[in-house]
Scaffold this active site. Sequence first.
Site, mmCIF file in Angstrom:
data_model
loop_
_atom_site.group_PDB
_atom_site.id
_atom_site.type_symbol
_atom_site.label_atom_id
_atom_site.label_comp_id
_atom_site.label_asym_id
_atom_site.label_seq_id
_atom_site.Cartn_x
_atom_site.Cartn_y
_atom_site.Cartn_z
ATOM 1 N N ASP A 1 42.132 21.088 55.294
ATOM 2 C CA ASP A 1 42.323 19.288 55.906
ATOM 3 C C ASP A 1 40.795 19.356 56.357
ATOM 4 O O ASP A 1 39.784 20.014 56.786
ATOM 5 C CB ASP A 1 43.247 19.353 57.183
ATOM 6 C CG ASP A 1 44.084 18.067 57.368
ATOM 7 O OD1 ASP A 1 43.409 17.394 56.955
ATOM 8 O OD2 ASP A 1 43.920 18.088 59.030
ATOM 9 N N HIS B 1 38.430 14.872 48.080
ATOM 10 C CA HIS B 1 38.912 16.107 47.726
ATOM 11 C C HIS B 1 38.493 16.673 46.491
ATOM 12 O O HIS B 1 39.333 17.419 45.834
ATOM 13 C CB HIS B 1 40.783 15.172 46.909
ATOM 14 C CG HIS B 1 41.454 14.917 48.126
ATOM 15 N ND1 HIS B 1 41.298 15.149 49.370
ATOM 16 C CD2 HIS B 1 41.957 13.342 47.918
ATOM 17 C CE1 HIS B 1 42.578 14.397 50.261
ATOM 18 N NE2 HIS B 1 42.842 13.029 49.320
ATOM 19 N N LEU C 1 44.925 40.331 44.460
ATOM 20 C CA LEU C 1 45.026 39.103 44.723
ATOM 21 C C LEU C 1 46.077 37.805 44.355
ATOM 22 O O LEU C 1 46.486 37.537 43.738
ATOM 23 C CB LEU C 1 43.380 37.322 45.434
ATOM 24 C CG LEU C 1 43.637 36.815 46.053
ATOM 25 C CD1 LEU C 1 43.653 36.816 47.145
ATOM 26 C CD2 LEU C 1 42.785 36.100 46.065
#
Length: 262
Positions: A33, A50, A144
């Site tokens: 965020d 963004h 991962l």
Amino acid sequence: MVFSPDSIQMAVAPTEGASKAASLPRHVAIVMDGNGRWAQERFLPRTAGHRAGVGAVRKVVEHCAKRGVEALTLFAFSSENWRRPEQEVSVLMELFLSTLERETEKLHQNGVRLRVIGDRSAFAEALRERMDAAEALTRHNTGLQLSIAANYGGRWDIVQAAQALAAAVRQGELSPELVTPELLQQHLALADLPEPDLFIRTGGERRISNFLLWQLAYTELYFTPVLWPEFDESALELAFEDYAGRQRRFGYTGDQVAEQLP
Ligand code: IPE
Ligand code: IPE
Ligand code: MG
């Protein structure tokens, strides 16, 4: 395993025995965020935030892989984010598509398994196809385990699990008394992964915003004012350090947990 009676098996599943947090979390879940505010501080449009945020994603993915974190789940777009201005939503969709196009092959080469969690029926076909292709390409990778939450909501996740169980009951394959937390959990997103050990939210807000509601039941929560585009390896290390100092109790007393420490 000393500390996991059946009643809390699910909560402690992430670690062998609940006690002091293992020094490194196995599964990290992040609410990325603060992109909009990062841009506004620079008198840029929110969408510039963004775009800048993609760089932070790359850093965090690489650093988690390097440190041996097993699973990383990133909240990229919530089921409520459709409420944003159309132009912002459309830039976010473009960014998902271009990032998947650009990064999938490299992730694959690094042994990363990528998947997308959330209701993808709302996405454009080109994006859905990209998501499917990236998942198919990387599905056997054992490095991962990277999950991107897109059009995801914790309530949606629980509801779709409940629907699967209800359908099984209707088919006569399941009786309602056999519905347990463990069974419902098996139908949630990320059912095959250990539950998140560490939740991180950047950008200063202290809320979950409908991220992994069920899965976060016993997760350690960490909030930082750092805005997502500025979150980097050292900011992540600070979160790991904070986590390593926590005592995870899973309902036991602190003394009980301390007695069981090796
Ligand atoms: C998070 O950053 C990214 C998404 C929700 C897609 P924000 O866009 O929410 O940034 P702020 O909170 O407005 O600063
Ligand atoms: C949560 O951030 C969702 C993502 C980071 C993808 P928001 O910015 O949408 O959360 P609220 O609206 O401030 O709670
Ligand atoms: Mg926000």
